[in-house]
Motif scaffolding. Structure first.
Motif, PDB file in Angstrom:
ATOM      1  N   PHE A   1       0.827  -1.205   0.000  1.00  0.00           N
ATOM      2  CA  PHE A   1       0.000   0.000   0.000  1.00  0.00           C
ATOM      3  C   PHE A   1       0.863   1.257   0.000  1.00  0.00           C
ATOM      4  N   CYS A   2       1.936   1.242   0.800  1.00  0.00           N
ATOM      5  CA  CYS A   2       2.795   2.421   0.935  1.00  0.00           C
ATOM      6  C   CYS A   2       3.720   2.599  -0.258  1.00  0.00           C
ATOM      7  N   ARG A   3       3.895   1.545  -1.035  1.00  0.00           N
ATOM      8  CA  ARG A   3       4.717   1.671  -2.227  1.00  0.00           C
ATOM      9  C   ARG A   3       3.936   2.231  -3.396  1.00  0.00           C
ATOM     10  N   SER A   4       2.660   2.478  -3.204  1.00  0.00           N
ATOM     11  CA  SER A   4       1.817   3.041  -4.259  1.00  0.00           C
ATOM     12  C   SER A   4       2.416   4.363  -4.697  1.00  0.00           C
ATOM     13  N   ASP A   5       2.922   4.399  -5.918  1.00  0.00           N
ATOM     14  CA  ASP A   5       3.745   5.525  -6.345  1.00  0.00           C
ATOM     15  C   ASP A   5       3.427   5.949  -7.767  1.00  0.00           C
ATOM     16  N   ALA A   6       2.200   5.710  -8.178  1.00  0.00           N
ATOM     17  CA  ALA A   6       1.837   6.014  -9.561  1.00  0.00           C
ATOM     18  C   ALA A   6       2.002   7.494  -9.842  1.00  0.00           C
ATOM     19  N   SER A   7       2.371   7.809 -11.068  1.00  0.00           N
ATOM     20  CA  SER A   7       2.629   9.209 -11.420  1.00  0.00           C
ATOM     21  C   SER A   7       1.383   9.962 -11.848  1.00  0.00           C
ATOM     22  N   CYS A   8       0.259   9.285 -12.025  1.00  0.00           N
ATOM     23  CA  CYS A   8      -0.966   9.993 -12.371  1.00  0.00           C
ATOM     24  C   CYS A   8      -1.486  10.745 -11.152  1.00  0.00           C
ATOM     25  N   ALA A   9      -2.252  11.799 -11.396  1.00  0.00           N
ATOM     26  CA  ALA A   9      -2.624  12.722 -10.330  1.00  0.00           C
ATOM     27  C   ALA A   9      -3.543  12.114  -9.300  1.00  0.00           C
ATOM     28  N   SER A  10      -4.249  11.052  -9.652  1.00  0.00           N
ATOM     29  CA  SER A  10      -5.282  10.547  -8.749  1.00  0.00           C
ATOM     30  C   SER A  10      -4.891   9.267  -8.025  1.00  0.00           C
ATOM     31  N   ALA A  11      -3.639   8.804  -8.174  1.00  0.00           N
ATOM     32  CA  ALA A  11      -3.286   7.497  -7.627  1.00  0.00           C
ATOM     33  C   ALA A  11      -2.129   7.606  -6.661  1.00  0.00           C
ATOM     34  N   GLY A  12      -2.160   6.771  -5.630  1.00  0.00           N
ATOM     35  CA  GLY A  12      -0.998   6.582  -4.795  1.00  0.00           C
ATOM     36  C   GLY A  12      -0.974   7.393  -3.519  1.00  0.00           C
ATOM     37  N   LEU A  13      -0.334   6.774  -2.498  1.00  0.00           N
ATOM     38  CA  LEU A  13      -0.174   7.435  -1.213  1.00  0.00           C
ATOM     39  C   LEU A  13       0.686   8.684  -1.324  1.00  0.00           C
ATOM     40  N   TRP A  14       1.781   8.593  -2.108  1.00  0.00           N
ATOM     41  CA  TRP A  14       2.686   9.748  -2.206  1.00  0.00           C
ATOM     42  C   TRP A  14       2.029  10.904  -2.943  1.00  0.00           C
ATOM     43  N   SER A  15       1.134  10.593  -3.852  1.00  0.00           N
ATOM     44  CA  SER A  15       0.367  11.657  -4.496  1.00  0.00           C
ATOM     45  C   SER A  15      -0.495  12.391  -3.470  1.00  0.00           C
ATOM     46  N   CYS A  16      -1.163  11.635  -2.611  1.00  0.00           N
ATOM     47  CA  CYS A  16      -1.984  12.256  -1.558  1.00  0.00           C
ATOM     48  C   CYS A  16      -1.135  13.107  -0.625  1.00  0.00           C
TER      49      CYS A  16
ATOM     50  N   GLY B   1       5.487  17.014 -15.214  1.00  0.00           N
ATOM     51  CA  GLY B   1       4.650  16.637 -16.339  1.00  0.00           C
ATOM     52  C   GLY B   1       4.403  15.152 -16.460  1.00  0.00           C
ATOM     53  N   GLY B   2       4.295  14.439 -15.324  1.00  0.00           N
ATOM     54  CA  GLY B   2       4.070  13.006 -15.358  1.00  0.00           C
ATOM     55  C   GLY B   2       5.335  12.182 -15.497  1.00  0.00           C
ATOM     56  N   ARG B   3       6.492  12.852 -15.603  1.00  0.00           N
ATOM     57  CA  ARG B   3       7.760  12.127 -15.758  1.00  0.00           C
ATOM     58  C   ARG B   3       8.431  11.834 -14.421  1.00  0.00           C
ATOM     59  N   VAL B   4       7.854  12.342 -13.336  1.00  0.00           N
ATOM     60  CA  VAL B   4       8.459  12.205 -12.012  1.00  0.00           C
ATOM     61  C   VAL B   4       7.501  11.444 -11.102  1.00  0.00           C
ATOM     62  N   SER B   5       7.989  10.434 -10.424  1.00  0.00           N
ATOM     63  CA  SER B   5       7.151   9.718  -9.475  1.00  0.00           C
ATOM     64  C   SER B   5       6.837  10.627  -8.302  1.00  0.00           C
ATOM     65  N   TYR B   6       5.686  10.416  -7.684  1.00  0.00           N
ATOM     66  CA  TYR B   6       5.308  11.265  -6.556  1.00  0.00           C
ATOM     67  C   TYR B   6       6.211  11.043  -5.351  1.00  0.00           C
TER      68      TYR B   6
END
Length: 429
Positions: A50-65, A82-87
């Protein structure tokens, strides 16, 4: 299993549906620090996943939140990289850069009159960090703001920093990263603790090995490392002969000297220290000056000039100081009323340059005695029978939070106004 909750919709009264437990958990975890996240991840395999959730899209992942929770109200998180960097990487970078926000003062470059303005102010952009040199303008209460350094991400998703010594570009533009040009100077920003950083030119004197005819960099002094190679490739077809000539001319220029900066601590007033911080005011020679007011460890208050000044070392001599921080509260005595009412506020020659409410409508909330001016005349040390009134003065704090000061030897009041309010520079020109 899903959790059903009942809530009132913003549109007015409707009942809305279901919440995913994982969304709730993401929201809760977004308040934690990275170290707390690491501790939580060690509790189970599911937590780790769960904590490794690192998707670069704006709506996904713990690090995005976590990024949106911490900086979403200051900048546009989805645009960074611009989506090229992981959250996860974005969080780490912004966490390091966040300490730059605010005022810094250049050190070790000689007298203010012989070098650029010493103050630099960092603020958030839409998808970047921008540092600007700040100095008083020549008229009114305006503040000169000249972009100095841009910090963001390259097309490969790596953090990069650039200077624009020739002032060819608008570094504060939200689309600046799409207009990279070789006239910009790549630099590194090195941190020494939390209160000191140094800006140094990167890769000076290196040459690119690329020599294709489509306009890639030939004989450039810009570094050909992996952080910049994709930028050059992207703009290869847009490079003109004139730009290649400028690149060749840059080989003969002098390397930029490293610049060191120290953080201006406590540059905003607080309820316990209402006079603290950076202020601006017009002094008796009708020049706008910046003033730094600090509280010392023993309860005293000192005010010094900051920035460009006609007099050498004027920034080191106190404008006023006092060891007594006890304000006189209303009602004021007749003597204090007369001291204030018989003085004139120094104001711009052009009435249109007056910022805020009229000087004559200010209401004094309380008064503080000061006992020295920038002349630093101290009767106990001078050995002469100096009239104490020559060094006695007052600070008048107004109900709007600003204040003015003056000395009993003259009839002027220097009114000090905010330079920054809610994190934004005021009256920039």
């Amino acid at each position: 299993m899903t959790t059903e909750t009942t809530s009132v919709t913003p549109g007015g009264g409707g009942v809305s549906g279901f919440y995913d437990p994982e969304e709730i958990q993401l929201c809760i975890l977004s308040f934690l620090s990275p170290s707390d996240i690491a501790a939580f991840a060690a509790t189970s395999k599911r937590s780790l996943s769960f904590c490794r959730s690192d998707a670069s899209c704006a709506s996904a992942g713990l690090w995005s939140c976590m990024c949106h929770r911490r900086w979403g109200y200051l900048t546009q998180i989805p645009r960074w990289g611009g989506g090229r960097v992981s959250y996860r990487s974005l969080y780490r970078t912004l966490d390091r850069w966040e300490n730059l926000i605010g005022f810094w003062r250049r050190i070790g470059r000689g007298l203010p009159s012989a070098s650029p303005p010493p103050l630099v102010f960092f603020e958030w952009g839409s998808s970047f960090l921008i540092g600007s040199r700040v100095s008083p303008s020549l008229t009114g209460y305006g503040v000169l703001k000249v972009p100095f350094i841009w910090m963001g991400f390259s097309l490969s998703g790596e953090p990069v920093s650039y200077l624009d010594p020739e002032r060819r570009f608008d570094l504060s533009s939200g689309e600046f990263v799409e207009a990279i040009d070789s006239d910009l100077v790549p630099v590194s920003v090195g941190f020494v603790g939390g209160n000191h950083f140094v800006v140094e030119e990167r890769g000076f004197g290196r040459k690119s090995s690329s020599s294709d005819e489509e306009g890639s960099v030939v004989g450039s002094s810009s570094p050909p490392d992996c952080l910049m190679s994709d930028v050059y490739q992207y703009f290869a077809n847009r490079t003109s002969t004139g730009r290649r000539q400028r690149r060749r001319e840059k080989q003969g220029r002098r390397k930029l000297d490293p610049e060191h900066f120290m953080k201006v601590a406590n540059c905003y007033p607080t309820p316990d220290r209402p006079l603290q911080g950076l202020w601006k005011g017009i002094c008796d020679d009708m020049r706008l000056e910046f003033y730094l007011v600090t509280y010392d460890d023993i309860g005293g208050i000192t005010c010094r000039r900051v920035g460009e000044s006609v007099e050498p070392f004027s920034g080191y001599c106190p404008v006023f100081w006092t060891s007594n921080t006890t304000f006189i509260e209303p009602p004021f005595s007749i003597e204090e009323e007369n001291i204030y009412q018989t003085r004139e506020h120094i104001q711009p020659l052009d009435p249109s340059c007056i910022i805020g409410s009229s000087l004559y409508e200010r209401i004094v909330a309380r008064i503080l005695h000061i006992n020295s001016s920038y002349d630093l005349v101290i009767p106990d040390l001078s050995g002469t029978a100096t009239d104490p009134r020559n060094v006695e003065g007052r600070i008048w704090q107004y109900k709007d939070g600003t204040f003015g000061f003056g000395f009993l030897r003259n009839n002027d009041i220097v009114d000090l106004k905010h330079i920054v309010l809610d994190g934004c520079l005021l009256d920039t020109v």
